[in-house]
Structures are given as structure tokens and as C-alpha cells.
Write a protein that holds these residues in place. Structure first.
Motif, short mmCIF file in Angstrom:
data_model
loop_
_atom_site.label_atom_id
_atom_site.label_comp_id
_atom_site.label_asym_id
_atom_site.label_seq_id
_atom_site.Cartn_x
_atom_site.Cartn_y
_atom_site.Cartn_z
N ALA A 215 -58.49 51.27 -33.96
CA ALA A 215 -57.56 50.16 -33.71
C ALA A 215 -56.44 50.13 -34.75
N PHE A 216 -56.79 50.47 -35.99
CA PHE A 216 -55.78 50.51 -37.06
C PHE A 216 -54.68 51.51 -36.72
N LEU A 217 -55.08 52.71 -36.30
CA LEU A 217 -54.10 53.74 -35.96
C LEU A 217 -53.32 53.38 -34.70
N ALA A 218 -54.02 52.81 -33.73
CA ALA A 218 -53.34 52.44 -32.48
C ALA A 218 -52.28 51.37 -32.71
N GLY A 219 -52.47 50.55 -33.75
CA GLY A 219 -51.52 49.48 -34.02
C GLY A 219 -50.14 49.97 -34.40
N PHE A 220 -50.02 51.22 -34.82
CA PHE A 220 -48.71 51.73 -35.21
C PHE A 220 -47.84 52.07 -34.01
N TRP A 221 -48.42 52.11 -32.82
CA TRP A 221 -47.61 52.29 -31.61
C TRP A 221 -47.24 50.91 -31.07
N ILE A 222 -45.98 50.58 -31.16
CA ILE A 222 -45.47 49.31 -30.65
C ILE A 222 -44.70 49.63 -29.38
N ASP A 223 -45.29 49.31 -28.26
CA ASP A 223 -44.79 49.72 -26.95
C ASP A 223 -43.39 49.14 -26.70
N PRO A 224 -42.36 49.99 -26.57
CA PRO A 224 -41.02 49.46 -26.33
C PRO A 224 -40.86 48.77 -24.98
N ARG A 225 -41.81 49.01 -24.05
CA ARG A 225 -41.74 48.30 -22.77
C ARG A 225 -42.16 46.84 -22.95
N ARG A 226 -43.10 46.58 -23.86
CA ARG A 226 -43.51 45.21 -24.14
C ARG A 226 -42.58 44.52 -25.14
N HIS A 227 -42.02 45.30 -26.03
CA HIS A 227 -41.14 44.76 -27.08
C HIS A 227 -39.83 45.56 -27.08
N PRO A 228 -39.01 45.42 -26.02
CA PRO A 228 -37.80 46.25 -25.90
C PRO A 228 -36.80 46.04 -27.03
N ASP A 229 -36.66 44.82 -27.52
CA ASP A 229 -35.70 44.59 -28.61
C ASP A 229 -36.11 45.35 -29.86
N PHE A 230 -37.41 45.35 -30.14
CA PHE A 230 -37.90 46.11 -31.28
C PHE A 230 -37.61 47.60 -31.08
N GLY A 231 -37.82 48.09 -29.86
CA GLY A 231 -37.57 49.51 -29.57
C GLY A 231 -36.11 49.88 -29.76
N TRP A 232 -35.20 49.05 -29.23
CA TRP A 232 -33.78 49.35 -29.41
C TRP A 232 -33.35 49.24 -30.87
N ALA A 233 -33.89 48.26 -31.59
CA ALA A 233 -33.57 48.12 -33.02
C ALA A 233 -34.03 49.35 -33.78
N TRP A 234 -35.22 49.85 -33.43
CA TRP A 234 -35.73 51.06 -34.08
C TRP A 234 -34.81 52.25 -33.80
N LEU A 235 -34.44 52.45 -32.54
CA LEU A 235 -33.63 53.60 -32.16
C LEU A 235 -32.26 53.57 -32.82
N THR A 236 -31.62 52.40 -32.82
CA THR A 236 -30.28 52.34 -33.41
C THR A 236 -30.32 52.58 -34.92
N ARG A 237 -31.34 52.05 -35.58
CA ARG A 237 -31.45 52.32 -37.02
C ARG A 237 -31.72 53.80 -37.26
N PHE A 238 -32.55 54.41 -36.43
CA PHE A 238 -32.82 55.84 -36.56
C PHE A 238 -31.53 56.65 -36.45
N LEU A 239 -30.70 56.36 -35.47
CA LEU A 239 -29.46 57.11 -35.29
C LEU A 239 -28.51 56.92 -36.47
N MET A 240 -28.40 55.69 -36.97
CA MET A 240 -27.52 55.44 -38.11
C MET A 240 -28.03 56.15 -39.36
N ASN A 241 -29.34 56.14 -39.56
CA ASN A 241 -29.88 56.81 -40.74
C ASN A 241 -29.83 58.33 -40.62
N LEU A 242 -29.96 58.85 -39.40
CA LEU A 242 -29.80 60.28 -39.23
C LEU A 242 -28.37 60.69 -39.56
N SER A 243 -27.41 59.90 -39.13
CA SER A 243 -26.01 60.16 -39.49
C SER A 243 -25.83 60.14 -41.00
#
Length: 413
Positions: A215-243
Motif C-alpha cells: 500500500a505504501f508503494l501504491a500510494g505514490f501513483w496518484i491517478d491523473p484521471r481521479r485528480h486531473p489538476d494534480f496531473g496537469w500541474a505535475w506535467l507542466t512543472r516537469f516540462l519547465m524543469n526539463l527546459s
């Protein structure tokens, strides 16, 4: 009210300037421990140990270290969520983290081979991420949502101050042997006021959830379908930090190989870092405060991302010292607003209050994963696919995508 907004609303209450100052000083120390090496010391060490393969050696060390960071941050964040120490959930990890980070920096100062550098840097990343995860989680623990833009702004000041101070310490120390110990000492001393202040959220043993590995390991997957705002926030930060990672990884070599900077390149990096800090400091607190007052986040994040895109593209097309100076000033202005407001936006989309450390750690994968990918992307681009022009054009494209996609976040104004 969404789960993310409910989590955002739960905090301990108002905090004073002394606590914010101590938090920011501790954060500054962590960034000194990271960026003294990243800006200069690791590059110089790679040059000394493998002069014919300095770029690939630096890419190996920073890439593996970033992989360690990517795993360590969410794991330590989740462990701090479950910590029941009498002093609180976060402070024990700050203490252990800065102590371990200092040990790794001292080991780097004595490393005589690439394997030693790799081991030392992995220890630094492992330990300092424990401290950073705890410090980051303390903000939604302690700070009300309507002040997080302002506190995020001051954390941005401490972040850029850490980059500048780390670069200055590494430069003033005159080399690898003295530079690492200087960064280590600063990192430890900077954490003391925060630790001694003792303000922390506490968890009673009766309230601690049972630790089940699966359960501890499974908790690190935060489903973007259930939490879409969290998913988009993650993706946009990833792209900015990759840049950002693609842009800064070879800054020292960019000055020597593309700009043909006439003076000492170490000093050139310090000057550019200072200029970047100047405009960042001019915008980071003001941007966060303005966002708090208006209650809006996305428009500031998008606009600052477009400014960052413009600054990055300047490095691609204007490869002179004047161009590098101009780009540094533009990038600083953009990153100032982005740093404070995007942090506040992220705390507004966390799924639950109970797992803030874990969830912010998952967000921080978007900071660390780009450091893993950047060497894989940047080295062949510089060597075979168009050099520094192509590298910074790619960085600008990534920043543009990261800016535009912020508009997909729906639950934050």
C-alpha cells in the motif's frame, strides 16, 4: 469543494516572520549544498578527472544523482508524513538530511576517481532530499492558502540565494578541495535556526497509519484521471524543469565553447548567476503577493512561462556575452514570478492533507526526473544535432509547452 481544495485549506494557522525566515534560511542551505557542486564543482572535478570526456562524465554523475533524488524525495516525504517523534514530523528529517548531505560533500572533496565522485554525489542527493521534502511539506502544514504565494516568493528568494551563495562559495574557495567543505558547513549552519525554533506538526502514534509495503508503494501513483489538476500541474512543472535543466547543464561549457568568453569562465558563470538572481529577486515576492491578493494563479504562471521561453531562445540565437547577460536578466524575471506562484498553485491541488509530504514528493519527481533526462537529451544535441543553438531552441520549446498547458488546470483560478 474538491479534495485538492479541501487539502489546501487545512493548515495550522498564521505563521510569523521569524518562522518564515528560519524556514527560508534552511532551504537556502539545502540549495547551497546542491548548487555549489552543480554550478561549478562537479564540472571542474569532471574536467580534472576525465579531461577528454568531461561532458559525458558530468552527465553521468548528475544523471545518476538526479535518479537518486527522484526516488528519495517522495519516499522521505511519505516517511515524514508517518513520523511520530516528539519534536514533530518534519524536523527529524531536516536534521538527518543536512547531516548526511554535509557528509557527502566532505566525501566529494576527497574523491580521487569518478566512482568516488558518483558515490559522494548520490549521498548528497539522498540526504538533502530528505531535508528538502520535510521543509517543503512544512509550508502547507503551517501556512494558510491565502499566504502561500507570499511564502512561496520568499522560498524562491532563498532558492536563488542558495544558487548564488553556492556558486560564490565554490568560486571563492578556489577549487574542489576547499569548495565542498565550505558548502557543507553552510548547509549545516543554515538549518540550525529552523531546527531550534521547534515549530512542527505532530502525529500521535495512535493516529499513524499501519505501514504496509504494498500500500505504501501504491500510494505514490496518484491517478491523473481521479485528480486531473494534480496531473496537469505535475506535467507542466516537469516540462519547465526539463527546459531549465537542459539550459543550465552546460552553461560553463557554453561560455567557453560557444560564447568564447575571454575571462575566467567560472567568474562568468557567477556573474550570470548574480544577474539572474537580481531580476528574480525583483519579481519573486511581488509576484507571489500579487497572486495572493487577486486570488489568481494560472495567469501568472502562464505569463512567466512565456517570459522564460523568450529568455531561453535568446541563448539560442544571440551567442555573445551581451546576449548571455540579457538572457540571464530575462530568465530571472520570468522565474521569479513562476517560482512563487507555481508553488502556491501546487499546494492548492494536493489530493489530501494527510499525505502532503508524499504528494509534494511526487511533485518533486517533476524537478528531479528532468535532471536524469537532461544529460541523455543534451549531450547528443550538443555533440551531433546542432550544438548550442539546437539545445537552447529545444529548451525554449519545452518551456512554451509547459506554459501553455497550465491552462488545462480547472480547479485553480
Amino acid at each position: 469543494m474538491s479534495a485538492g481544495r479541501t487539502a489546501a485549506a487545512q493548515s495550522a494557522g498564521p505563521v510569523g516572520a521569524r518562522w518564515v525566515g528560519a524556514l527560508c534560511l534552511a532551504n537556502l542551505g539545502v540549495w547551497v549544498g546542491w548548487f555549489g557542486p552543480l554550478q561549478l564543482l562537479l564540472a571542474r572535478q569532471a574536467e580534472l578527472l576525465a579531461p577528454e570526456h568531461k561532458a559525458s562524465t558530468l552527465a553521468l554523475v548528475t544523471g545518476v544523482g538526479a535518479a537518486v533524488s527522484m526516488v528519495a524525495n517522495p519516499v522521505f516525504g511519505a516517511l515524514s508524513d508517518r513520523t511520530t517523534a516528539a519534536v514533530g514530523r518534519r524536523i527529524p528529517w531536516v536534521v538527518a538530511g543536512v547531516a548526511g548531505g554535509a557528509a557527502g560533500l566532505l566525501a566529494l572533496s576527497r574523491a580521487s576517481g569518478i566512482a568516488g565522485v558518483l558515490a559522494g554525489w548520490c549521498l548528497v542527493q539522498l540526504a538533502l532530499n530528505a531535508a528538502f521534502a520535510a521543509l517543503t511539506a512544512a509550508v502547507p502544514d503551517q501556512v494558510p492558502p491565502q499566504r502561500r504565494g507570499l511564502v512561496g516568493g520568499w522560498l524562491g528568494v532563498s532558492q536563488v540565494g542558495g544558487v548564488l551563495a553556492g556558486t560564490a562559495l565554490a568560486t571563492a574557495a578556489g577549487g574542489v578541495t576547499a569548495g565542498y567543505p565550505a558548502c557543507a558547513a553552510f548547509t549545516v549552519l543554515a538549518a540550525l535556526p529552523y531546527v531550534l525554533m521547534g515549530r512542527d506538526s505532530r502525529l500521535s502514534p495512535a493516529d499513524r497509519p499501519t505501514l504496509r509495503p504494498r500500500a505504501f508503494l501504491a500510494g505514490f501513483w496518484i491517478d491523473p484521471r481521479r485528480h486531473p489538476d494534480f496531473g496537469w500541474a505535475w506535467l507542466t512543472r516537469f516540462l519547465m524543469n526539463l527546459s531549465y535543466s537542459v539550459s543550465t547543464m552546460y552553461l560553463l561549457y557554453y561560455l567557453t565553447d560557444a560564447v568564447h568568453y575571454a575571462d575566467d569562465a567560472d567568474t562568468g558563470v557567477l556573474v550570470l548567476t548574480a544577474l539572474n538572481a537580481l531580476t528574480l529577486l525583483a519579481t519573486v515576492v511581488a509576484g507571489g503577493r500579487r497572486s495572493d491578493r487577486t486570488g489568481r494563479r494560472k495567469v501568472y504562471v502562464i505569463a512567466s512561462g512565456l517570459v522564460i521561453t523568450a529568455g531561453t531562445l535568446l541563448l539560442a540565437v544571440w551567442q555573445t556575452w551581451t546576449g548571455a547577460v540579457t538572457a540571464s536578466l530575462v530568465l530571472g524575471a520570468g522565474f521569479g514570478v513562476y517560482t512563487s506562484v507555481d508553488f502556491a498553485l501546487l499546494t492548492d491541488v494536493l489530493p489530501t492533507a494527510e499525505d502532503r509530504g508524499r504528494d509534494l514528493g511526487v511533485i518533486n519527481i517533476a524537478n528531479a526526473l528532468p535532471q536524469v533526462l537532461a544529460p541523455v537529451i543534451a549531450a547528443p544535441v550538443v555533440t551531433h544535432l546542432g550544438g548550442y543553438t539546437a539545445l537552447y531552441a529545444l529548451a525554449g520549446t519545452l518551456a512554451l509547452a509547459g506554459s501553455v498547458l497550465v491552462g488545462r488546470i480547472r480547479g485553480v483560478p
